[in-house]
Design an enzyme around this catalytic site. Structure first.
Site, mmCIF file in Angstrom:
data_model
loop_
_atom_site.group_PDB
_atom_site.id
_atom_site.type_symbol
_atom_site.label_atom_id
_atom_site.label_comp_id
_atom_site.label_asym_id
_atom_site.label_seq_id
_atom_site.Cartn_x
_atom_site.Cartn_y
_atom_site.Cartn_z
ATOM 1 C CE LYS A 120 -4.414 -1.805 1.300
ATOM 2 N NZ LYS A 120 -5.458 -1.994 2.285
ATOM 3 N NE ARG A 178 -7.464 -8.329 0.744
ATOM 4 C CZ ARG A 178 -7.025 -7.661 -0.325
ATOM 5 N NH1 ARG A 178 -5.996 -6.853 -0.229
ATOM 6 N NH2 ARG A 178 -7.628 -7.810 -1.497
HETATM 7 N N1 HH2 Z 1 -7.393 -3.822 0.797
HETATM 8 C C1 HH2 Z 1 -7.696 -3.945 -0.504
HETATM 9 C C2 HH2 Z 1 -8.776 -4.733 -0.918
HETATM 10 N N2 HH2 Z 1 -9.509 -5.416 -0.031
HETATM 11 N N3 HH2 Z 1 -9.950 -6.032 2.193
HETATM 12 C C3 HH2 Z 1 -9.672 -5.942 3.500
HETATM 13 N N4 HH2 Z 1 -10.400 -6.613 4.399
HETATM 14 N N5 HH2 Z 1 -8.636 -5.157 3.943
HETATM 15 C C4 HH2 Z 1 -7.870 -4.435 3.107
HETATM 16 O O1 HH2 Z 1 -6.947 -3.720 3.584
HETATM 17 C C5 HH2 Z 1 -8.131 -4.520 1.708
HETATM 18 C C6 HH2 Z 1 -9.216 -5.336 1.284
HETATM 19 C C7 HH2 Z 1 -6.877 -3.219 -1.515
HETATM 20 O O2 HH2 Z 1 -5.819 -4.018 -1.986
HETATM 21 P P1 HH2 Z 1 -5.820 -4.797 -3.391
HETATM 22 O O3 HH2 Z 1 -6.910 -5.805 -3.421
HETATM 23 O O4 HH2 Z 1 -4.486 -5.355 -3.663
HETATM 24 O O5 HH2 Z 1 -6.039 -3.663 -4.442
HETATM 25 P P2 HH2 Z 1 -7.288 -3.236 -5.313
HETATM 26 O O6 HH2 Z 1 -8.371 -2.795 -4.383
HETATM 27 O O7 HH2 Z 1 -6.754 -2.139 -6.179
HETATM 28 O O8 HH2 Z 1 -7.736 -4.443 -6.098
#
Ligand code: HH2
Length: 278
Positions: A220, A254
């Site tokens: 992040k 995660r």
């Molecule tokens: N962060 C993201 C997505 N889902 N869910 C939870 N519970 N906690 C988090 O911190 C979280 C989440 C964002 O990360 P990522 O899926 O890699 O990116 P994107 O939203 O661009 O797909």
């Protein structure tokens, strides 16, 4: 401590690793890499081989500024992947805010709902109760389109903690078993760098709510701010952040980089005098 999700009872004696599978063209760190069904499934299988304890399948990017995705498109991305992975031996989590897709994913074999909307949408808590799935209740301020423009809190830790306590209360009142609930302060979701740091520093007070805390720090922006690196080059930074979050009481991490996180956790866990992680 256990997390019950469907037929799984996950022991949280040691921190668990949740591997991220983004079936999206636009996720902030791996957008487009696993957009085809085949490549998403292959990626998920490789994360299991790397030792992921849970897989989190998502079809909508929630990065700051991301455009919303229709139910039809999100379903097209996510469901075949969940179907293909059902019975793979680890719980499948579905990262969505859409109740219809949650229901379909659970029917297809998912056993955990990762709802960045805190299960506030009508019917979500009832669905969790009815199906026996687990749920992760996440805090966010605002909507992904605009949430990073000007996040404001009088006391970020107290406000996030109070929100999560209220959502646990709402879930239990709706009949969801306490052992099926995890919570997440939602790093980067309507939070400045300073807000994120405060939440990490005070994570123990959130863990004191008594249900497992999930931390999503992997790759992040706050890690980019500290290291000056682009998302894909934030692996070492992410591992350090995951260890710190675990030290602060997070029980589910995660992450995009499962091997790196697992190895680091195993070494830290063993050196700090606890049972070796198998
Ligand atoms: N962060 C993201 C997505 N889902 N869910 C939870 N519970 N906690 C988090 O911190 C979280 C989440 C964002 O990360 P990522 O899926 O890699 O990116 P994107 O939203 O661009 O797909």
């Amino acid at each position: 401590m256990f997390l019950r999700c469907g037929t799984f009872a996950l022991s949280l004696e040691r921190p668990l690793v949740m591997g991220v599978v983004n079936v999206t063209p636009d996720s902030f760190s791996d957008g487009g890499r696993h957009l085809s069904r085949e490549s998403a499934i292959a990626h998920a299988r490789s994360l299991i081989e790397e030792g992921a304890d849970i897989l989190d399948i998502g079809g909508e990017s929630t990065r700051p500024g991301a455009a919303a995705v229709s139910l039809i498109e999100e379903r097209r991305r996510v469901l075949p992947v969940v179907e293909a992975l059902a019975g793979c031996g680890v719980p499948i989590s579905v990262d969505t805010r859409k109740p219809e897709l949650m229901r379909e994913a659970i029917a297809a074999g998912a056993s955990l709902v990762n709802d960045i909307g805190g299960a506030e949408a009508p019917g979500v808590l009832e669905l969790i109760k009815e199906t026996g799935a687990g749920v992760c209740l996440m805090h966010k301020q605002g909507e992904p389109q605009t949430m990073q423009q000007n996040p404001q809190y009088a006391d970020v830790v107290a406000e996030v903690r109070a929100y999560l306590a209220a959502r646990i209360g709402a879930a239990v009142a709706a009949g969801v078993a306490r052992e099926s609930i995890a919570i997440d302060p939602g790093f980067g979701f309507g939070k400045t760098y300073e807000h994120n740091l405060a939440l990490l520093k005070h994570l123990p007070s959130i863990a004191a709510l008594g249900v497992p805390v999930l931390a999503g720090l992997s790759r992040k922006a706050m890690l980019g701010r500290i290291t000056g690196r682009e998302p894909q080059a934030r692996v070492y930074a992410s591992v350090a952040a995951a260890l710190f979050a675990a030290e602060q009481g997070a029980r589910i991490l995660r992450v995009h980089d499962v091997t790196a996180t697992r190895d680091a956790l195993a070494v830290w866990w063993t050196l700090s005098g606890r049972m070796p992680i198998s």
